[in-house]
Design an enzyme around this catalytic site. Structure first.
Site, PDB file in Angstrom:
ATOM      1  N   GLY A  23     -20.053   4.191   0.802  1.00 22.38           N
ATOM      2  CA  GLY A  23     -20.785   5.076   1.127  1.00 22.38           C
ATOM      3  C   GLY A  23     -21.369   5.781  -0.335  1.00 22.38           C
ATOM      4  O   GLY A  23     -22.365   5.602  -0.994  1.00 22.38           O
ATOM      5  N   THR A  58     -11.930   3.038   0.638  1.00 21.41           N
ATOM      6  CA  THR A  58     -11.120   3.796  -0.138  1.00 21.41           C
ATOM      7  C   THR A  58      -9.501   3.285   0.149  1.00 21.41           C
ATOM      8  O   THR A  58      -8.443   3.463  -0.631  1.00 21.41           O
ATOM      9  CB  THR A  58     -11.424   5.199   0.232  1.00 21.41           C
ATOM     10  OG1 THR A  58     -11.200   5.656   1.335  1.00 21.41           O
ATOM     11  CG2 THR A  58     -12.657   5.409  -0.748  1.00 21.41           C
ATOM     12  N   ARG A  83       0.432  12.283  -7.266  1.00 17.32           N
ATOM     13  CA  ARG A  83       0.780  11.259  -7.060  1.00 17.32           C
ATOM     14  C   ARG A  83       0.887  10.265  -6.306  1.00 17.32           C
ATOM     15  O   ARG A  83      -1.178  10.481  -5.666  1.00 17.32           O
ATOM     16  CB  ARG A  83       1.841  12.244  -5.513  1.00 17.32           C
ATOM     17  CG  ARG A  83       2.709  11.239  -4.590  1.00 17.32           C
ATOM     18  CD  ARG A  83       4.003  11.643  -3.994  1.00 17.32           C
ATOM     19  NE  ARG A  83       4.444  10.634  -2.852  1.00 17.32           N
ATOM     20  CZ  ARG A  83       5.452  11.122  -2.112  1.00 17.32           C
ATOM     21  NH1 ARG A  83       5.336  11.987  -1.846  1.00 17.32           N
ATOM     22  NH2 ARG A  83       6.518  10.347  -1.692  1.00 17.32           N
ATOM     23  N   ILE A  84       1.011   9.278  -6.152  1.00 18.93           N
ATOM     24  CA  ILE A  84       0.389   7.412  -5.862  1.00 18.93           C
ATOM     25  C   ILE A  84       0.442   7.495  -4.794  1.00 18.93           C
ATOM     26  O   ILE A  84       0.971   6.920  -4.372  1.00 18.93           O
ATOM     27  CB  ILE A  84       0.078   6.522  -6.683  1.00 18.93           C
ATOM     28  CG1 ILE A  84      -0.328   6.613  -8.239  1.00 18.93           C
ATOM     29  CG2 ILE A  84      -0.624   4.977  -6.398  1.00 18.93           C
ATOM     30  CD1 ILE A  84      -2.088   7.571  -8.398  1.00 18.93           C
ATOM     31  N   ASN A  98      -0.959   4.669  -2.878  1.00 18.46           N
ATOM     32  CA  ASN A  98      -0.642   3.212  -2.988  1.00 18.46           C
ATOM     33  C   ASN A  98      -1.366   2.807  -4.219  1.00 18.46           C
ATOM     34  O   ASN A  98      -2.140   2.554  -4.650  1.00 18.46           O
ATOM     35  CB  ASN A  98      -1.040   2.662  -1.485  1.00 18.46           C
ATOM     36  CG  ASN A  98      -1.475   1.195  -1.404  1.00 18.46           C
ATOM     37  OD1 ASN A  98      -1.706   0.563  -1.988  1.00 18.46           O
ATOM     38  ND2 ASN A  98      -0.964   0.568   0.289  1.00 18.46           N
ATOM     39  N   THR A 150      -3.897   0.018  -3.679  1.00 11.30           N
ATOM     40  CA  THR A 150      -5.036   0.314  -3.049  1.00 11.30           C
ATOM     41  C   THR A 150      -5.963   2.022  -4.324  1.00 11.30           C
ATOM     42  O   THR A 150      -7.277   1.513  -4.688  1.00 11.30           O
ATOM     43  CB  THR A 150      -5.655   1.267  -1.943  1.00 11.30           C
ATOM     44  OG1 THR A 150      -4.551   2.208  -1.956  1.00 11.30           O
ATOM     45  CG2 THR A 150      -5.627   0.102  -0.801  1.00 11.30           C
ATOM     46  N   GLN A 165      -9.356   1.476  -6.608  1.00 13.44           N
ATOM     47  CA  GLN A 165     -10.427   2.502  -6.667  1.00 13.44           C
ATOM     48  C   GLN A 165     -10.693   3.235  -7.933  1.00 13.44           C
ATOM     49  O   GLN A 165     -11.611   3.557  -8.497  1.00 13.44           O
ATOM     50  CB  GLN A 165      -9.562   4.074  -6.508  1.00 13.44           C
ATOM     51  CG  GLN A 165      -9.469   3.708  -4.176  1.00 13.44           C
ATOM     52  CD  GLN A 165     -10.956   4.346  -4.010  1.00 13.44           C
ATOM     53  OE1 GLN A 165     -11.405   5.726  -3.927  1.00 13.44           O
ATOM     54  NE2 GLN A 165     -12.230   3.512  -3.328  1.00 13.44           N
ATOM     55  N   GLY A 168     -10.946   8.903  -6.095  1.00 12.94           N
ATOM     56  CA  GLY A 168     -12.416   8.242  -5.375  1.00 12.94           C
ATOM     57  C   GLY A 168     -13.603   8.168  -6.738  1.00 12.94           C
ATOM     58  O   GLY A 168     -14.345   6.816  -6.724  1.00 12.94           O
ATOM     59  N   GLU A 169     -13.743   9.110  -7.518  1.00 12.90           N
ATOM     60  CA  GLU A 169     -14.997   9.808  -8.166  1.00 12.90           C
ATOM     61  C   GLU A 169     -14.350   9.965  -9.648  1.00 12.90           C
ATOM     62  O   GLU A 169     -15.060   8.934 -10.340  1.00 12.90           O
ATOM     63  CB  GLU A 169     -15.502  10.993  -7.433  1.00 12.90           C
ATOM     64  CG  GLU A 169     -16.118  10.682  -6.722  1.00 12.90           C
ATOM     65  CD  GLU A 169     -17.124  11.908  -5.957  1.00 12.90           C
ATOM     66  OE1 GLU A 169     -18.065  12.323  -5.776  1.00 12.90           O
ATOM     67  OE2 GLU A 169     -15.833  12.164  -4.885  1.00 12.90           O
TER      68      GLU A 169
END
Lengths: 761, 260, 334
Positions: free
Chosen positions: A238, A466, A648-649, A651, A654, A658, A724-725
C-alpha cells in the site's frame, strides 16, 4: 510463555509462497464482467463531447459510462463525516470537468478484459481546454499559507529566525528539492463490485482501510454502512495510496449497479501513475545557525509544495519541530494548486522529504563548524520535545548513534571528502537521524475460544505486508496461553469489529492492545468459571495464585494442580467463550481503557494516548556507506545500518523486514524515483515501471538492522510503537551525506541520478 | 539476542498440513498442484493455525468454474478464437481463447490459477514469472496461443512429493516477502535460476565470460543481478538473497536479529 | 489491444506473402516488445504470424570455413549469449545481451526481434502525445520536451529517439551481417551498420527491411577481438534499465599497439552508433589511457545535445575511455 517478540514465521507464509493467498482481483464472481476506464488527455478544462459509437459497436461491449448516463452519487459534503476518506474531493463521472491529465472521464464495461480495453481505445473525446497550472514556482505566488498541518500549527514563528541567523557567520542556508514520487505497490488497485438487490453492496478491494472504504461507499451510494461489506484479506502493498478511497472503487460499484452484474475494475500500472495519489514535489528552504561551540541557536524550515483536489500537502516540516535542541525554530509552508493528480500520504509522509532537507542541512552545518556529523548531532540532541516541551514517552536516540557508529565502522570515515577509494570507486560514509510520530487510535477486536481449543480473532484491520496477521496471533497466544498454531486471525473485512486504517504507523499500537484486552477478558471469564466450579481443582483458589500456559490454568506454587480450558468449558457446557473489546488510548493513565461490546465502537483517528503529558515519537539513526564511480557518477549503496528505537518489538523477523523495506524505499527516493511532468501537457512522462524506476535487487546491499527494543511505557500496555514508516526517514540524507563524504559534491536535488553527478556544481 | 539460528520452524500441525497438501498420487494432480477434493480434506484436518490463519475458505478458493476439463471453459463472444493445448503443472488443459489473451490472463481469469500475479502487464516487474519448458519467462508478454504443446509451471505446481519446494521453505524461513504479491514470481524465478547456475550460464557480472560454462557458485551480487528482473516494492531483497543463497549453497544460512 | 488474427506457419514464403498482402501484419517473436506496444495501443496489427516455426529462421549453420558464426533469427537471446562459441569468440556480444532487460525477457526475446525492437521514447509510447515515429506528421514531443534519455548524434528535426538495444551495439561493433529473405525466397545480406536507419524525414522507418522481408539469421565474421573487448553499460539503476550510454569496445593488439579497433555506442542515436572518429584516431596507436582520452574527446566533439541530455556528452567521453581501458585490460575491471 513469551511469544510476543519471537521471530516466528508469518502465519500467512504458507499461503503466500504457494500462491493460495487471494488478493482483491482474484475473487472472480459468476456472471462477472470487466471494466476499463477512459482517461483524460488534457489537464484542465472540460469534456465537450464523447463519441462512443465505435466503442459501442466493438465486440463484447455492454455499456459505456459517461457523465450522461452514469449513476448519480450523493455529493461530497465537507461537513459530513462519512467514516471514510476520499483520496480526492472528486466523484467520477458526475460532471464533465477535468482537473488533471489521466482523470477518469468514461468507463467501458465488456464481457472480457480484452474487449473492454480495446473498446476504451475507440472512445473519442473532444475537450474544451483551459490553461493548466503545472510549474510550482510559477503558481506559488497564487498559493496559500495553510494554517494547520495534521492538527498542528502550520506557520510557526514566521520571520522570527532571521535576526538570529543573519547575525552570525556560523550559519548555512540552502534549498533542497524533492520530486513528485509514486507509491507503486506491486499489486495495482483493484475492485470487484457485487450488488445484492439495490441496497446491499460487497466490494472486494485492495485497501489499507476496510472501514474507511465502507464509509465512503455507503455514503455516496446512500446505503446503510452495515449493508456494505469490504473484503480485503490480502493487500499487495500500500504505502499510503490504498489508505484512502479513489475513483475506481466508486466506478466499479457504479458500473455493477448499472449493468446489474458483478464488475471487476483492476487498474493498470499506467493508472497507478495518475489516479491514486502521489507524494508531491517539495522545495525546502533550510537555514540554521550555531554558536561558536556548535550549539544550534535557530533552525528555519520553509516548505513549498502543491496540492490539487484535496487539502493534503506534504507536511515536510514535521521532524523539524521534534529534533535537536535549538531554542528557536521557524517552520512554515506555502502551497500552490497544480493540475496534477491529487497528492496523498506516501510512506513516511512529511518525514521522507523533510528529513532529506533537515538532515542534509545538519550535515552541512557540521562540516561548516568542522565537526564530526555524529558528534554534532549528539551535542545538539534534545531529550524532550523542543516544541511542546513535553518529555518523550520513551527516547533512546543517543544509543542509536553509538550503536550505528560501531556497526558501520564510522571511525574509517575521513572528515575530508574524497579520501577513500577502491579502484575507480570513491567511498564515503554518511549519517542521518530518523524519526516518525508514534500514533495510536481506538481499535476493536473480538476473541473467541472454542471448545476444541482453537481461537478465532477478528478485527477489521489489514495486513498490507506488515505482519499484522502474525503479531495479532502472537498477542492472542501470549495473553491466552494458547499456542499460535491454534489461533486463526481473521482481518481485512469490514464486517469484523472496527479498526483504524493501516497507515500512519499506528496499527500495531492500536490493534494489539484491543486483541490483548479481549483475550484477557476471555481468560478471566474462564478462570472465574473454574474458581467457582466445584468440579475444578482450582475451586476457591485466589486468582493471583493461578498461572496459565498451553491451554490450561495451574497453581503457580504447585504446577501439578491444573485445569484445562477444554475441561472448564465442557463442565460448564460452554461451546464458546468470547469477548469483544475496544481499546482506547485514554488520557491520564496512558494504558488504554477497553470497553465492551465493540461492534459499534467509534474510531477516532486523531487520538493518541496521554498526549497531553508525553510526546510520542520513534527515533533512529541511519548510516550509509556508498561507492561512487568517479567517472560516471553512478552511486551504489554498499552497506547500510539502521538502528531503531521503536519501543517493544512484536516479532523480530517481521520487524526487521519492515525496517529493511523502509530503508529500500528510501534508497529508491535517494537514487532514482521521480515522476517527471512535461509542462506542455502536464502529463507524467514517466508512465510505467520502465521509466519510473524503483530499486531492483542489485541496487540493494546488506542492511543491518538493530533495535533498542525497550518497551514504551506510555503508548499502550504492550509498549510497541509502529514501525512501518520510520525506516524510510533519513535514508536519502544519509546517502547524500555519504556521497558528499565520498566525492565532495553536495547534492540537494533528489533523485541523485548520474546526470546530476556529472554536471558541474 | 544476537545471531539467532533457526530451522524452517514448522510445527507438527504445519508439517501435517504441508504433507497433506501435496500428494504423490498422480490422480490427484491437477493444475492447482492439488485437487479440490484433497484441499477440502486438508482444510477439514486443520482446526487452526497456519493455513487457517487467513480469510479465505475452500469455497472461495475454488469458486466456480473449478472443473476445467477440455471444452468446458465458458466462452463468451470470443473474437479471433485460438485453440491452445498445453500442460499446466503437469495436467493437460485445452483452451479456446481470444487471440489477444495472454497466458497470464488465461491462468488468472480462465484457469483460476491466481498465484501468478499481474503487477505491470508490460514486462517491467516480473510478478507474472512462470516456468515454461524449464525457462523462466513472463506470462504477461506470452500469448496463450503461443503455448501450444508447452509445459507451464506456476507457483501452484512447485511443491511436489509431499513437500514444499526447498525454495518455498527458504522464503518462509528468511521472510523473503512482505505483502506477498511479487512472491510467486520471485520464487519461480529463483527456482529457474538454480538450473541456470548449474548449467553455468553467465550474467553481465560474470568476469570470465570466455570460460567454458560449468556449474557456478554465485556470489551475492551475482544472485542480485540475476534476480533483478523481479521487483519487490516492500523491499524484501536482502531476505530473498538469503533464501536463495541457502538453497543454492545447500548450507543453512544464519538469520540475524540484533538487539542493542 | 485491437483484435487480430493469429496464425502460425513453417513456410517462409507464405509469411512473405502475408506481409506483402497486409501491411498491418506483424511477425511475433518473443513478444517482449510487440505485445507491450499493442497493449499501449501503439502497435495495432490486424494479423500476427508466430515466427517460432518458420523454417529459414531457425537454421543453425555449421561453423563456416572462414570462422564466422551464424545465429538464427528465432533463437532466444539467452541461448545466444550462453552459446559456448559466442562466449569464447565474441564475449562482448554475450555481455551486451546479458546487460539488457532481465533474465526472463532474455529467455523470451529472439535475436531477430531484438534488432526490430522499437524506441522506448515516452512520447512514442503515449498515444496522447505527438510522435512522428508513431504517427508521421504529428510532431516530435521529445524535441522540446523531457529528452534526458534521447539522442546526441544523428537526430533530425523529426525525431530524437534512440534505439534501445544493447545486443545491436555489440553487433554493430562486430561488423555483423543481417541475412534477410523476401518474396519468393529472395535472399540478401545487409551490413549491420546499414540495417538500422537514422530518422531523417522518415522516423517511422527504423530499418531498411523491404516489404515482405524477414530476418533469417545474423552472421558474425571472425575477428581477433575476443582477448580485448568489453561491453560497458551505464544506467540509472544497477540493473534492468535501458542504457544512458553504452559502449562496445574491441581491439586487436600487437605489443600493445592497436592493429584493429571497433567501437560502437548505445543510448546516443536512432541506431547503434559506430564511433568511427575515435576508431580512426586509435588505429596503429598505442593502447594508452592518453590516446583513449583523445579519441573519446574527438568523437564526442560531434555530439549535438538537447536541452536535458548535455550530460551524455561528458558521460559518453568517460564511458568510451573506460570501455577501451577495460578492453585493453583483457576485459577485466580496472
Amino acid at each position: 510463555m513469551a511469544i510476543i517478540g519471537k521471530p516466528i514465521n508469518r502465519v500467512d507464509a504458507l499461503l503466500k509462497v504457494t500462491g493460495a493467498a487471494k488478493y482483491a482481483a482474484e475473487f472472480n464472481q459468476p456472471n462477472m464482467v470487466y471494466a476499463f476506464p477512459v482517461r483524460s488527455t488534457i489537464a484542465k478544462g472540460s469534456v465537450s463531447a464523447i463519441d462512443s459509437s465505435a466503442a459501442e459497436k466493438s465486440a463484447g461491449v455492454i455499456k459505456i459510462l459517461t457523465p450522461e448516463n452514469a449513476p448519480q452519487l450523493k455529493a461530497i459534503d465537507p461537513k459530513v463525516k462519512t467514516g471514510g476518506m476520499l483520496g480526492e474531493q472528486l466523484l467520477p463521472l458526475q460532471d464533465n470537468l477535468v482537473y488533471y491529465f489521466g482523470q477518469y472521464i468514461a468507463l467501458v464495461v465488456a464481457e472480457t478484459y480484452e474487449q473492454a480495453r480495446a473498446a476504451a481505445s475507440l472512445v473519442k473525446v473532444n475537450y474544451s481546454k483551459e490553461k493548466h497550472a503545472i510549474d510550482l514556482n510559477t503558481e506559488l505566488p497564487n498559493g496559500y499559507k495553510p494554517q494547520k498541518v495534521q492538527g498542528e500549527d502550520a506557520q510557526v514563528n514566521e520571520g522570527k529566525t532571521a535576526p538570529v541567523i543573519d547575525a552570525t557567520a556560523n550559519k548555512i542556508s540552502y534549498t533542497y528539492t524533492t520530486p513528485t514520487e509514486n507509491h507503486h505497490p506491486m499489486e495495482p488497485h483493484a475492485s470487484i463490485a457485487v450488488w445484492e438487490g439495490s441496497d446491499k453492496l460487497t466490494l472486494y478491494d485492495s485497501t489499507q482501510g476496510v472501514m474507511g472504504a465502507r464509509g465512503t461507499l455507503a455514503y455516496h451510494f446512500s446505503l446503510t454502512p452495515e449493508n456494505v461489506q469490504i473484503v480485503s484479506p490480502y493487500v499487495g502493498g500500500g504505502f499510503g495510496c490504498k489508505g484512502s478511497q479513489w475513483g475506481h472503487m466508486l466506478l466499479a460499484a457504479m458500473a455493477a449497479k448499472l449493468v446489474q452484474r458483478p464488475v471487476k475494475l483492476a487498474i493498470t500500472r499506467q493508472m497507478m501513475q495518475t489516479n491514486v495519489g502521489r507524494r508531491p514535489a517539495t522545495q525546502q528552504k533550510m537555514a540554521m545557525a550555531t554558536d561558536d561551540k556548535g550549539m544550534l541557536t535557530a533552525i528555519r524550515h520553509h516548505t513549498d509544495s502543491y496540492g490539487n483536489k484535496s487539502d493534503f500537502f506534504e507536511p515536510s516540516g514535521k521532524q523539524t519541530a521534534v529534533l535537536y535542541n535549538a531554542p528557536l525554530r521557524e517552520i512554515t509552508y506555502k502551497i500552490a494548486k497544480l493540475n496534477i493528480g491529487t497528492p496523498t500520504y506516501m510512506r513516511a509522509p512529511g518525514e521522507t522529504p523533510g528529513t532529506f532537507a533537515l538532515e542534509s542541512a545538519i550535515d552541512e552545518m557540521a562540516y561548516k563548524m568542522k565537526m564530526d556529523p555524529v558528534a554534532f548531532r549528539v551535542l545538539n540532541h534534545t531529550a524532550e520535545d523542543p516544541s511542546k516541551k513535553h518529555p518523550f514517552s520513551s527516547e533512546n536516540l543517543l544509543d542509536c548513534y553509538t550503536i550505528g557508529s560501531e556497526k558501520i565502522g564510522w571511525q574509517q570515515r575521513k572528515a575530508e571528502p574524497g579520501q577513500l577509494r577502491k579502484g575507480k570507486q570513491l567511498i564515503g560514509y554518511g549519517v542521518a537521524t530518523a524519526t516518525y510520530p508514534a500514533g495510536r487510535s481506538a481499535a476493536s477486536a473480538k476473541v473467541q475460544l472454542r471448545a476444541d481449543g482453537s481461537v478465532i480473532v477478528q478485527s477489521a484491520t489489514q495486513d498490507i505486508g506488515t505482519g499484522t496477521y502474525t503479531i495479532i496471533a502472537q498477542t492472542a497466544s501470549e495473553t491466552l496461553g494458547i499456542p499460535v498454531e491454534k489461533i486463526t486471525v481473521k482481518i481485512g473485512d469490514s464486517s469484523f469489529p472496527p479498526a483504524p486504517v493501516s497507515g500512519g504507523s499506528m496499527t500495531t499500537a492500536s490493534v494489539n492492545p484491543a486483541v490483548m484486552a479481549a483475550a484477557e477478558m476471555v481468560r478471566k471469564e474462564l478462570l472465574a468459571l473454574a474458581t467457582a466450579d466445584t468440579g475444578s481443582s482450582l475451586k476457591g483458589r485466589r486468582l493471583e495464585d493461578i498461572g496459565y500456559a498451553d491451554g490450561h490454568f495451574f497453581v503457580t506454587a504447585d504446577k501439578t494442580t491444573v485445569d484445562s480450558y477444554a475441561d472448564i468449558m465442557r463442565r460448564n457446557n460452554k461451546n464458546i467463550v468470547e469477548a469483544c473489546t475496544t481499546a482506547m488510548p485514554a488520557s491520564g493513565s496512558g494504558l488504554g481503557a477497553p470497553t465492551a461490546p465493540c461492534m459499534e465502537a467509534p474510531i477516532d483517528k486523531e487520538e493518541n494516548s496521554d498526549k497531553e503529558k508525553y510526546s510520542f515519537h520513534s527515533f533512529g539513526a541511519q548510516f550509509a556507506e556508498v561507492w561512487v564511480d568517479e567517472d560516471f557518477g553512478t552511486i551504489r549503496v554498499k552497506r547500510f545500518v539502521s538502528v531503531q528505537d521503536v519501543g517493544r518489538i512484536m516479532n523480530e523477523k517481521t520487524a526487521r523486514s519492515q525496517i529493511i523495506g523502509g530503508v529500500i524505499y528510501g534508497i529508491g527516493a535517494a537514487l532514482m524515483e521521480e515522476t517527471a511532468y512535461d509542462h506542455r501537457w502536464a502529463n507524467p512522462a514517466t508512465r510505467t515501471l520502465a521509466d519510473y524506476h524503483v530499486p531492483v535487487n542489485l541496487d540493494v546491499p546488506d542492511i543491518g538492522v538493530h533495535f533498542i527494543g525497550k518497551p514504551d511505557p506510555h503508548i499502550s500496555p504492550i509498549g510497541a510503537r509502529g514501525i512501518g514508516e520510520i525506516g524510510t526517514t533519513g535514508v536519502s540524507a544519509a546517502i547524500a551525506n555519504a556521497v558528499f563524504n565520498a566525492t565532495g559534491k553536495r547534492l540537494r536535488d533528489l533523485p541523485f541520478t548520474p546526470d546530476k553527478m556529472l554536471l558541474k556544481s | 539476542m544476537t545471531d539467532q539460528k533457526q530451522a524452517a520452524d514448522f510445527n507438527e500441525d504445519e508439517k501435517k498440513i504441508i504433507e497433506d497438501m501435496i500428494t504423490g498420487d498422480p490422480e490427484d494432480m491437477t493444475i492447482f498442484g492439488v485437487s479440490r477434493r484433497q484441499f477440502l480434506k486438508q482444510l477439514a484436518v486443520i482446526t487452526g493455525g497456519f493455513a487457517a490463519a487467513q480469510y479465505i475458505g475452500p469455497d472461495e478458493l475454488f469458486a466456480a468454474p473449478s472443473v476445467l476439463a477440455p471444452g468446458t471453459i465458458p466462452i463468451n463472444s470470443i473474437e479471433n478464437g485460438v485453440n491452445a493445448s498445453f500442460n499446466v503443472n503437469g495436467a493437460p488443459v485445452a483452451l479456446e481463447v481470444d487471440s489477444r489473451m495472454t497466458l497470464l490472463d488465461s491462468l488468472r481469469e480462465k484457469l483460476q490459477l491466481t498465484g501468478t500475479k499481474k503487477g505491470c502487464d508490460h514486462g517491467q516487474c516480473g510478478a507474472c514469472t512462470v516456468i515454461i519448458d524449464g525457462n523462466r519467462v513472463l506470462s504477461c508478454l506470452t500469448l496463450t496461443a503461443c503455448c501450444q504443446g508447452k509445459n507451464v509451471t506456476t507457483i501452484e505446481g512447485l511443491a511436489k512429493n509431499n513437500q514444499l519446494h526447498p525454495m518455498q521453505t527458504a522464503f518462509i524461513k528468511h521472510d523473503g516477502f512482505q505483502c506477498g504479491y511479487c512472491t510467486p514470481g520471485q520464487i519461480c524465478s529463483a527456482v529457474a535460476l538454480m538450473d541456470e547456475a548449474k548449467k553455468g550460464e553467465a550474467s553481465y557480472l560474470t568476469e570470465n565470460i570466455r570460460e567454458k560454462p560449468v556449474s557456478v557458485q554465485l556470489s551475492d551480487d551475482e544472485i542480485r543481478e540475476r534476480m533483478s528482473g523481479n521487483i519487490c516494492r516492500c523491499g524484501a531483497y536482502p531476505n530473498i538473497i538469503a533464501a536463495i543463497k541457502e538453497v543454492h549453497s545447500g548450507k543453512e544460512a544464519a538469520q540475524n536479529w540484533q538487539f542493542a | 489491444m485491437r483484435p487480430f488474427k493469429f496464425s502460425t506457419t513453417a513456410d517462409s514464403n507464405e509469411v512473405s506473402k502475408i506481409l506483402i498482402a497486409n501491411p498491418h501484419a506483424r511477425l511475433l517473436g518473443g513478444g517482449t516488445n510487440l505485445l507491450d506496444l499493442m497493449k499501449e495501443d501503439v502497435e495495432r496489427p490486424t494479423e500476427l504470424v508466430e515466427v517460432g516455426n518458420i523454417d529459414v529462421m531457425k537454421i543453425v549453420s555449421p561453423a563456416s570455413a572462414t570462422g564466422s558464426v551464424v545465429i538464427p533469427a528465432v533463437e532466444k537471446n539467452a541461448r545466444t549469449a550462453n552459446d559456448p562459441a559466442i562466449r569464447e569468440n565474441f564475449p562482448m556480444l554475450s555481455q551486451a545481451i546479458l546487460s539488457g532487460a532481465s533474465a526472463q525477457i532474455r529467455n523470451m526475446a529472439t535475436n531477430g526481434g531484438n534488432l526490430n525492437q522499437r524506441t522506448r521514447c515516452t512520447y512514442f509510447y503515449d498515444v496522447a502525445m505527438p510522435c512522428n515515429k508513431r504517427e508521421p506528421g504529428s510532431g516530435c514531443g521529445a524535441m522540446k520536451g523531457l529528452n534526458r534519455m534521447h539522442a546526441i548524434f544523428g537526430w533530425s528535426d523529426k525525431c530524437v529517439a534512440v534505439h534501445p538495444s544493447d545486443m545491436c551495439v555489440a553487433l554493430a561493433a562486430l561488423d555483423a551481417v543481417v541475412k534477410v529473405q523476401g518474396a519468393n525466397g529472395k535472399q540478401r545480406s545487409i551490413p549491420f551498420t546499414a540495417y538500422h536507419r537514422l530518422p531523417g524525414d522518415q522516423p517511422q522507418k527504423d530499418n531498411t527491411l523491404q516489404p515482405g522481408e524477414l530476418i533469417t539469421a545474423i552472421e558474425i565474421p571472425r575477428n581477433n577481438f575476443a582477448e580485448n573487448s568489453y561491453y560497458l553499460k551505464v544506467r540509472d539503476r544497477a540493473s534492468y534499465a535501458f542504457a544512458l550510454i553504452s559502449v562496445a569496445a574491441a581491439m586487436e593488439l600487437k605489443n600493445n599497439k592497436i592493429v584493429r579497433v571497433s567501437i560502437a555506442m548505445g543510448g546516443v542515436a536512432h541506431k547503434p552508433w559506430r564511433a568511427s572518429v575515435a576508431e580512426k584516431y586509435l588505429l596503429h596507436k598505442e593502447a594508452t589511457e592518453a590516446n583513449f582520452k583523445i579519441a573519446a574527446a574527438n568523437e564526442m566533439k560531434l555530439a549535438k545535445p538537447l536541452e536535458h541530455n548535455l550530460y551524455k556528452v561528458e558521460l559518453g567521453r568517460k564511458a568510451l575511455v573506460r570501455a577501451l581501458m577495460q578492453a585493453a585490460n583483457g576485459g577485466k575491471t580496472i
